[in-house]
Design a protein around this motif. Structure first.
Motif, PDB file in Angstrom:
ATOM      1  N   ARG A   1       5.637 -60.128  -2.332  1.00  0.00           N
ATOM      2  CA  ARG A   1       4.265 -60.540  -2.009  1.00  0.00           C
ATOM      3  C   ARG A   1       3.624 -61.359  -3.124  1.00  0.00           C
ATOM      4  O   ARG A   1       2.423 -61.625  -3.081  1.00  0.00           O
ATOM      5  N   LEU A   2       4.394 -61.751  -4.111  1.00  0.00           N
ATOM      6  CA  LEU A   2       3.860 -62.594  -5.180  1.00  0.00           C
ATOM      7  C   LEU A   2       3.886 -64.050  -4.745  1.00  0.00           C
ATOM      8  O   LEU A   2       4.911 -64.551  -4.275  1.00  0.00           O
ATOM      9  N   ASP A   3       2.773 -64.709  -4.916  1.00  0.00           N
ATOM     10  CA  ASP A   3       2.657 -66.117  -4.552  1.00  0.00           C
ATOM     11  C   ASP A   3       2.878 -66.958  -5.802  1.00  0.00           C
ATOM     12  O   ASP A   3       2.143 -66.847  -6.784  1.00  0.00           O
ATOM     13  N   GLN A   4       3.890 -67.793  -5.780  1.00  0.00           N
ATOM     14  CA  GLN A   4       4.229 -68.650  -6.920  1.00  0.00           C
ATOM     15  C   GLN A   4       3.576 -70.026  -6.775  1.00  0.00           C
ATOM     16  O   GLN A   4       4.236 -71.049  -6.819  1.00  0.00           O
ATOM     17  N   GLY A   5       2.279 -70.050  -6.582  1.00  0.00           N
ATOM     18  CA  GLY A   5       1.576 -71.314  -6.457  1.00  0.00           C
ATOM     19  C   GLY A   5       1.130 -71.832  -7.811  1.00  0.00           C
ATOM     20  O   GLY A   5       1.858 -71.791  -8.806  1.00  0.00           O
ATOM     21  N   ASP A   6      -0.091 -72.366  -7.847  1.00  0.00           N
ATOM     22  CA  ASP A   6      -0.642 -72.852  -9.109  1.00  0.00           C
ATOM     23  C   ASP A   6      -0.751 -71.714 -10.115  1.00  0.00           C
ATOM     24  O   ASP A   6      -0.558 -71.910 -11.324  1.00  0.00           O
ATOM     25  N   ALA A   7      -1.066 -70.533  -9.626  1.00  0.00           N
ATOM     26  CA  ALA A   7      -1.144 -69.346 -10.473  1.00  0.00           C
ATOM     27  C   ALA A   7      -0.524 -68.178  -9.707  1.00  0.00           C
ATOM     28  O   ALA A   7      -0.687 -68.070  -8.490  1.00  0.00           O
ATOM     29  N   VAL A   8       0.179 -67.336 -10.429  1.00  0.00           N
ATOM     30  CA  VAL A   8       0.832 -66.204  -9.784  1.00  0.00           C
ATOM     31  C   VAL A   8      -0.236 -65.214  -9.328  1.00  0.00           C
ATOM     32  O   VAL A   8      -1.078 -64.778 -10.105  1.00  0.00           O
ATOM     33  N   ARG A   9      -0.198 -64.863  -8.064  1.00  0.00           N
ATOM     34  CA  ARG A   9      -1.152 -63.908  -7.510  1.00  0.00           C
ATOM     35  C   ARG A   9      -0.451 -63.036  -6.484  1.00  0.00           C
ATOM     36  O   ARG A   9       0.571 -63.419  -5.920  1.00  0.00           O
ATOM     37  N   LEU A  10      -1.026 -61.877  -6.245  1.00  0.00           N
ATOM     38  CA  LEU A  10      -0.461 -60.921  -5.304  1.00  0.00           C
ATOM     39  C   LEU A  10      -1.139 -61.067  -3.952  1.00  0.00           C
ATOM     40  O   LEU A  10      -2.354 -60.926  -3.841  1.00  0.00           O
ATOM     41  N   LEU A  11      -0.331 -61.340  -2.949  1.00  0.00           N
ATOM     42  CA  LEU A  11      -0.847 -61.488  -1.591  1.00  0.00           C
ATOM     43  C   LEU A  11      -0.702 -60.163  -0.855  1.00  0.00           C
ATOM     44  O   LEU A  11       0.399 -59.608  -0.763  1.00  0.00           O
ATOM     45  N   PRO A  12      -1.770 -59.599  -0.315  1.00  0.00           N
ATOM     46  CA  PRO A  12      -1.643 -58.344   0.427  1.00  0.00           C
ATOM     47  C   PRO A  12      -0.878 -58.552   1.726  1.00  0.00           C
ATOM     48  O   PRO A  12      -0.759 -59.668   2.234  1.00  0.00           O
ATOM     49  N   VAL A  13      -0.358 -57.467   2.246  1.00  0.00           N
ATOM     50  CA  VAL A  13       0.339 -57.517   3.532  1.00  0.00           C
ATOM     51  C   VAL A  13      -0.660 -57.884   4.620  1.00  0.00           C
ATOM     52  O   VAL A  13      -1.831 -57.483   4.577  1.00  0.00           O
ATOM     53  N   ALA A  14      -0.211 -58.668   5.582  1.00  0.00           N
ATOM     54  CA  ALA A  14      -1.085 -59.083   6.677  1.00  0.00           C
ATOM     55  C   ALA A  14      -1.663 -57.863   7.385  1.00  0.00           C
ATOM     56  O   ALA A  14      -1.003 -56.819   7.516  1.00  0.00           O
ATOM     57  N   ALA A  15      -2.876 -57.984   7.846  1.00  0.00           N
ATOM     58  CA  ALA A  15      -3.570 -56.861   8.469  1.00  0.00           C
ATOM     59  C   ALA A  15      -2.821 -56.324   9.684  1.00  0.00           C
ATOM     60  O   ALA A  15      -2.886 -55.125   9.988  1.00  0.00           O
TER      61      ALA A  15
ATOM     62  N   SER B   1       4.556 -44.313  -4.292  1.00  0.00           N
ATOM     63  CA  SER B   1       4.352 -44.887  -2.957  1.00  0.00           C
ATOM     64  C   SER B   1       2.875 -45.152  -2.714  1.00  0.00           C
ATOM     65  O   SER B   1       2.499 -46.168  -2.114  1.00  0.00           O
ATOM     66  N   LEU B   2       2.034 -44.218  -3.168  1.00  0.00           N
ATOM     67  CA  LEU B   2       0.594 -44.426  -3.035  1.00  0.00           C
ATOM     68  C   LEU B   2       0.145 -45.655  -3.809  1.00  0.00           C
ATOM     69  O   LEU B   2      -0.675 -46.452  -3.324  1.00  0.00           O
ATOM     70  N   LEU B   3       0.697 -45.838  -4.991  1.00  0.00           N
ATOM     71  CA  LEU B   3       0.331 -46.988  -5.813  1.00  0.00           C
ATOM     72  C   LEU B   3       0.732 -48.301  -5.153  1.00  0.00           C
ATOM     73  O   LEU B   3      -0.070 -49.241  -5.069  1.00  0.00           O
ATOM     74  N   ILE B   4       1.970 -48.395  -4.659  1.00  0.00           N
ATOM     75  CA  ILE B   4       2.414 -49.650  -4.040  1.00  0.00           C
ATOM     76  C   ILE B   4       1.697 -49.872  -2.716  1.00  0.00           C
ATOM     77  O   ILE B   4       1.435 -51.012  -2.326  1.00  0.00           O
ATOM     78  N   GLY B   5       1.358 -48.790  -2.022  1.00  0.00           N
ATOM     79  CA  GLY B   5       0.591 -48.938  -0.787  1.00  0.00           C
ATOM     80  C   GLY B   5      -0.790 -49.500  -1.042  1.00  0.00           C
ATOM     81  O   GLY B   5      -1.274 -50.378  -0.312  1.00  0.00           O
ATOM     82  N   TYR B   6      -1.455 -49.029  -2.102  1.00  0.00           N
ATOM     83  CA  TYR B   6      -2.776 -49.563  -2.433  1.00  0.00           C
ATOM     84  C   TYR B   6      -2.682 -51.018  -2.886  1.00  0.00           C
ATOM     85  O   TYR B   6      -3.544 -51.839  -2.561  1.00  0.00           O
ATOM     86  N   ALA B   7      -1.622 -51.346  -3.623  1.00  0.00           N
ATOM     87  CA  ALA B   7      -1.485 -52.718  -4.123  1.00  0.00           C
ATOM     88  C   ALA B   7      -1.250 -53.717  -3.003  1.00  0.00           C
ATOM     89  O   ALA B   7      -1.763 -54.838  -3.050  1.00  0.00           O
ATOM     90  N   LEU B   8      -0.485 -53.328  -1.967  1.00  0.00           N
ATOM     91  CA  LEU B   8      -0.107 -54.278  -0.918  1.00  0.00           C
ATOM     92  C   LEU B   8      -0.917 -54.122   0.358  1.00  0.00           C
ATOM     93  O   LEU B   8      -0.971 -55.062   1.163  1.00  0.00           O
ATOM     94  N   ALA B   9      -1.503 -52.963   0.587  1.00  0.00           N
ATOM     95  CA  ALA B   9      -2.280 -52.748   1.826  1.00  0.00           C
ATOM     96  C   ALA B   9      -3.523 -51.934   1.538  1.00  0.00           C
ATOM     97  O   ALA B   9      -3.883 -51.021   2.286  1.00  0.00           O
ATOM     98  N   GLY B  10      -4.197 -52.262   0.430  1.00  0.00           N
ATOM     99  CA  GLY B  10      -5.376 -51.503   0.034  1.00  0.00           C
ATOM    100  C   GLY B  10      -6.541 -51.635   0.978  1.00  0.00           C
ATOM    101  O   GLY B  10      -7.404 -50.745   1.048  1.00  0.00           O
ATOM    102  N   ASP B  11      -6.599 -52.720   1.733  1.00  0.00           N
ATOM    103  CA  ASP B  11      -7.717 -52.919   2.655  1.00  0.00           C
ATOM    104  C   ASP B  11      -7.644 -52.027   3.880  1.00  0.00           C
ATOM    105  O   ASP B  11      -8.611 -51.941   4.647  1.00  0.00           O
ATOM    106  N   TYR B  12      -6.517 -51.384   4.103  1.00  0.00           N
ATOM    107  CA  TYR B  12      -6.373 -50.550   5.298  1.00  0.00           C
ATOM    108  C   TYR B  12      -7.283 -49.327   5.217  1.00  0.00           C
ATOM    109  O   TYR B  12      -7.747 -48.822   6.242  1.00  0.00           O
TER     110      TYR B  12
END
Length: 886
Positions: free
Chosen positions: A415-429, A483-494
């Motif tokens: 889920r890391l975006d290698q664009g102009d700056a490295v950023r973490l993209l959350p999982v799609a809703a 698992s809780l940590l990676i879940g919050y990092a990738l799907a924290g908006d849920y």
């Protein structure tokens, strides 16, 4: 055209038949050579026996010798030929493989110390090349038939199988005829194996004559036959069969891209190799197996056809690696305690786990048709294999940990975006719910199996298995939190942040309760320690999710107190490393705050963050002082470091109107830091003299602080010498009682203290620095009294110049007389240097513009002063004749 085709086919058949005849002829010549060798050896024995008597053989006896020789030559072929017996006809597998490697032309009777693979290549390169040519001839014959349209598809396949069978039979006939194996026969059988593979695969991919299931059954039979023959013909056949089998799909590929079929085929070949390894082990066969199986996994990464199947494929490969050789089909048995195959199982499984993590990174989380079931079916089988196999095999326990951590890292990296700056993209809703459900089921799977394995190990009560208890205990308690940590990092908006923090806090409370209960019920030390570790990790996770910046730092520091209490109350010194980690984290975070973070200027945060953290470290040291002295010293060292940071932060807080991390550096702060760092450097040095094992740590940090104080003083001097407004504006116009005292008189006192209390190696230099600082301070006081400022870029009046001379002369006289009286050589030399400076200044500057009586008076005064100094110096020297100048 038909005639040409017929001639070509007959020519190819002639080549094959000629090859057979040549091999038969080679075998016959080989047998004759062996018989001649035996005859020569027998003759040498007879000659040696006749030569033993000392008597000289008379000429008439020569015919008898010739006659004896003739008898031997006539009778030897019958007597030298070994009688048939069961043992030579059925040697063991290992002996047959050894004889296969030694049965080559010119091979020594005893194996050398060189690399057997290199030796085999050097001595049997022609055999290998011949076997490869025979194998390729069958493949290219099939290709030629395809390109020219010869015969029908069924006839082509049947001819290929018949050719393979003929090669198999020829190899076996030659082996039985000669009574021994040879690499040539193995190469011949290997060519038959590759030809059979090519014929079956062409029937599937080219002509679709048979279903894939039937074809794979036939291929399994061919592979088994090849590996069974390898037991008879030695490692050459195994190598040719294995390499050829893995490469045949490439040789007969039509470009259809059926990667899944090739992967299934690779598993069948892997089973055959492993079955062979059950009987005769060779490490290079194992490595070839892993290389061939993973080659097709690597090829599958190019496209998307194998998406969703790479996980089951790798799980099947891992299962085969564990189960086939020892026959551990239910994964309930222990691996052999010794042997090369047992040593390679762990690294092989780690490589397979790495391949699965790379597969997760490659596939990621697709929006289309993703579900909990599909994710579990794809990525859980290998975890099941590792967890089940690790129950009875303590050496395999790290595989589950490596697989779990690798999978989390792969999900995160995908889920890391290698664009102009490295950023973490959350999982799609759309897929966040499915992804979190997958994490939940995976966490339950790992934790439940880890607990089951841990209980089984404790019930076994065996030391060798108890060593794996810590692995399973840590996996059981840490999996939910990670698992809780990676879940919050990738799907924290849920979920809202409150629920994430609540779940982490609940885990922490449960683990803390279980840890305290485990101490009372005498649970194993490993489980108790990891329960407390998980409890503190859950607490850290909760505060990291809920709090920010300063509050987070203090919350982390509070763990030092709780850890110290747990270590003291439940007597678990194994948690000491966690206490050290917490203290180091807090110290590094607060030390690097100016460069990493920024805080709002509210609620005097610097006091309760820096000061509160220092207090927490001090309380931890107090709790551990009686039971864990080494840990107490760790906490005490952290408390002292945090005290330095607290004083520094508080000074900046008051200097910059509540902004302790302001991007400024004023003259007053430089003066404060000079005093603070130098004084604390002395404190750390004195502490190192009684700190025991922490002496080096205190000493090095004290040197660092001393260097910081010196740098601040040099910075002040440089700013003063260049007349920077940063320096002279901070002094003000008030005479005497101004910033000149702490900024320039202070270094005199600090340097004198260092010369008396610090390292003996630097005391002399500190004394010189104190004298230099005193000279600078007095000179700047004169400048300030005349100018009202210490700016050096303005001209000086005549009176100011004479004042400098008078003051410097007084300093020189004082230093010379004091050095003569006390016997301080350095003081005396310093006074003489200042006196020389005064003389030069008087002649070149002060008196350069004087004329008449003023010049006479000036020179008269200067001369009388020098004469008086000389008289007093001589008088003081005569009064202390017994003291030598130091």
């Amino acid at each position: 055209m038909d005639n040409f085709v017929f001639i070509g086919v007959m020519l190819i058949l002639a080549i094959i038949i000629g090859s057979f005849l040549g091999i038969f002829a080679f075998a016959e010549v080989r047998q004759l050579r062996r018989e001649v060798t035996r005859l020569r050896e027998r003759l040498d024995e007879v000659v040696d026996g006749l030569a033993q008597p000392p008597a000289t053989v008379s000429p008439p006896q020569e015919p008898a010798l010739d006659e004896l020789k003739l008898d031997i030559e006539i009778d030897e072929p019958e007597t030298a030929r070994p009688a048939p017996s069961p043992a030579p006809q059925a040697p063991s597998d290992k002996a047959r493989w050894s004889s296969a490697q030694n049965a080559r032309p010119g091979a020594p009777t005893k194996s050398g110390r060189g690399n057997p693979i290199v030796e085999s290549l050097q001595e049997n390169w022609m055999v290998w090349l011949g076997g490869a040519c025979v194998a390729l001839s069958g493949v290219f014959l099939a290709r030629y038939g395809i390109e020219q349209g010869l015969l029908g598809p069924k006839v082509r396949v049947i001819l290929g199988l018949l050719t393979a069978l003929a090669l198999y039979v020829a190899a076996e006939v030659l082996r039985r005829k000669t009574g021994n194996t040879h690499p040539t026969f193995a190469a011949l059988a290997g060519g038959g194996a590759i030809t059979a593979f090519a014929a079956v695969l062409s029937a599937v991919h080219l002509y679709t004559l048979v279903e894939p299931g039937v074809a794979f059954g036939v291929l399994t039979l061919v592979a088994l036959i090849t590996m069974w023959l390898a037991r008879l013909h030695g490692p050459v056949l195994a190598a040719i069969g294995m390499l050829g089998a893995y490469a045949v799909p490439i040789l007969v590929s039509t470009g259809s891209g059926n990667v899944l079929g090739a992967m299934a085929y690779a598993l069948i070949i892997s089973i055959s190799v492993l079955l062979l390894l059950r009987y005769v082990y060779r490490s290079w066969l194992w490595l070839g197996l892993m290389a061939g199986a993973l080659m097709w996994w690597l090829i599958s990464l190019v496209g998307h056809q194998a998406d969703g199947w790479r996980g089951p494929y790798l799980a099947a490969l891992g299962y085969l690696v564990i189960a086939v050789i020892p026959g551990n089909w239910l994964l309930r048995e222990r691996l052999p305690a010794s042997g090369s195959s047992a040593a390679l199982v762990l690294p092989s499984l780690l490589v397979i786990a790495t391949a699965q993590c790379l597969s997760i990174f490659r596939e990621g989380i697709e929006l289309s048709a993703v579900s909990v079931l599909s994710l579990l079916v794809t990525w859980s089988p290998l975890a099941l294999v590792a967890l089940i196999a690790g129950r009875r095999n303590s050496t395999l326990a790290p595989v589950s940990w490596a697989l779990f951590l690798g999978q989390l890292a792969a999900w995160f990296a995908s889920r890391l975006d290698q664009g102009d700056a490295v950023r973490l993209l959350p999982v799609a809703a759309e897929v966040q719910g499915a992804f979190l459900s997958y994490l939940l089921v995976t966490a339950v799977l790992f934790s439940a199996m880890a607990i089951y394995n841990y209980v089984s190990i404790n019930q076994a009560k065996q030391g060798s298995h108890r060593a794996a208890g810590a692995w399973w205990a840590s996996l059981a308690v840490m999996v939910p939190l990670l698992s809780l940590l990676i879940g919050y990092a990738l799907a924290g908006d849920y979920l809202s942040k409150f629920w994430w923090c609540l779940y982490a806090a609940i885990f922490g409370a449960v683990f803390m309760f279980l840890g305290s209960r485990g101490v009372g019920r005498h649970w194993s030390r490993g489980m108790v320690v990891w329960l407390f570790i998980a409890a503190h990790f859950a607490y850290s996770l909760a505060v990291c999710l809920w709090l920010k910046q300063a509050s987070l730092t203090l919350a982390l520091a509070l763990q030092a107190i709780s850890l110290a209490w747990v270590i003291r109350r439940f007597e678990v010194p194994a948690l000491g490393w966690l206490l050290k980690a917490v203290l180091v984290l807090v110290v590094v975070r607060l030390t690097l705050n100016p460069w990493l973070l920024s805080y709002d200027n509210v609620a005097h945060w610097s006091l309760w963050t820096y000061g509160g953290s220092a207090l927490c470290a001090w309380l931890a040291a107090r709790l551990l002082r009686e039971s864990q002295l080494n840990l107490a010293r760790w906490a005490e060292a952290a408390a002292l470091h945090l005290l330095v940071l607290t004083l520094w932060a508080e000074c900046r807080y008051w200097l910059y109107d509540g902004n302790a991390l302001a991007g400024e550096y004023r003259f007053v702060e430089a003066v404060i830091n000079m005093w603070l760092f130098t004084a604390l450097g002395l404190v750390y040095y004195r502490k190192s003299l009684i700190a025991g094992s922490f002496a080096n740590w205190y000493d090095r940090y004290g040197r660092l602080l001393m260097a910081g104080g010196l740098i601040n003083y040099l910075w002040i001097l440089l700013a003063t010498a260049t007349s920077e407004p940063w320096a002279w504006r901070a002094i003000g116009e008030r005479p005497l009682f101004n910033m000149l005292l702490p900024a320039f008189a202070g270094p005199v006192l600090l340097a004198f203290a260092v010369s008396r209390l610090y390292l003996p190696a630097v005391r002399r230099y500190a004394a010189l620095l104190a004298a230099f600082a005193a000279f600078v301070w007095v000179s700047l006081e004169v400048r300030h009294l005349w100018q009202g400022s210490i700016r050096l870029d303005t001209s000086a009046a005549t009176g100011e110049l004479y004042t400098y001379s008078a003051v410097w002369l007084a300093l020189a006289v004082t230093a010379i007389l004091l050095g003569s009286w006390r016997g301080w050589r350095n003081c005396y030399q310093g006074g003489m240097a200042v006196l020389a400076l005064v003389i030069v200044k008087l002649f070149l500057v002060d008196m350069s513009g004087l004329e008449g009586l003023l010049r006479v008076a000036s020179f008269m005064g200067m001369g009388l002063a020098l004469l008086g100094i000389a008289f007093l110096h001589q008088k003081l020297g005569q009064q202390r004749p017994e003291e030598t100048v130091q």
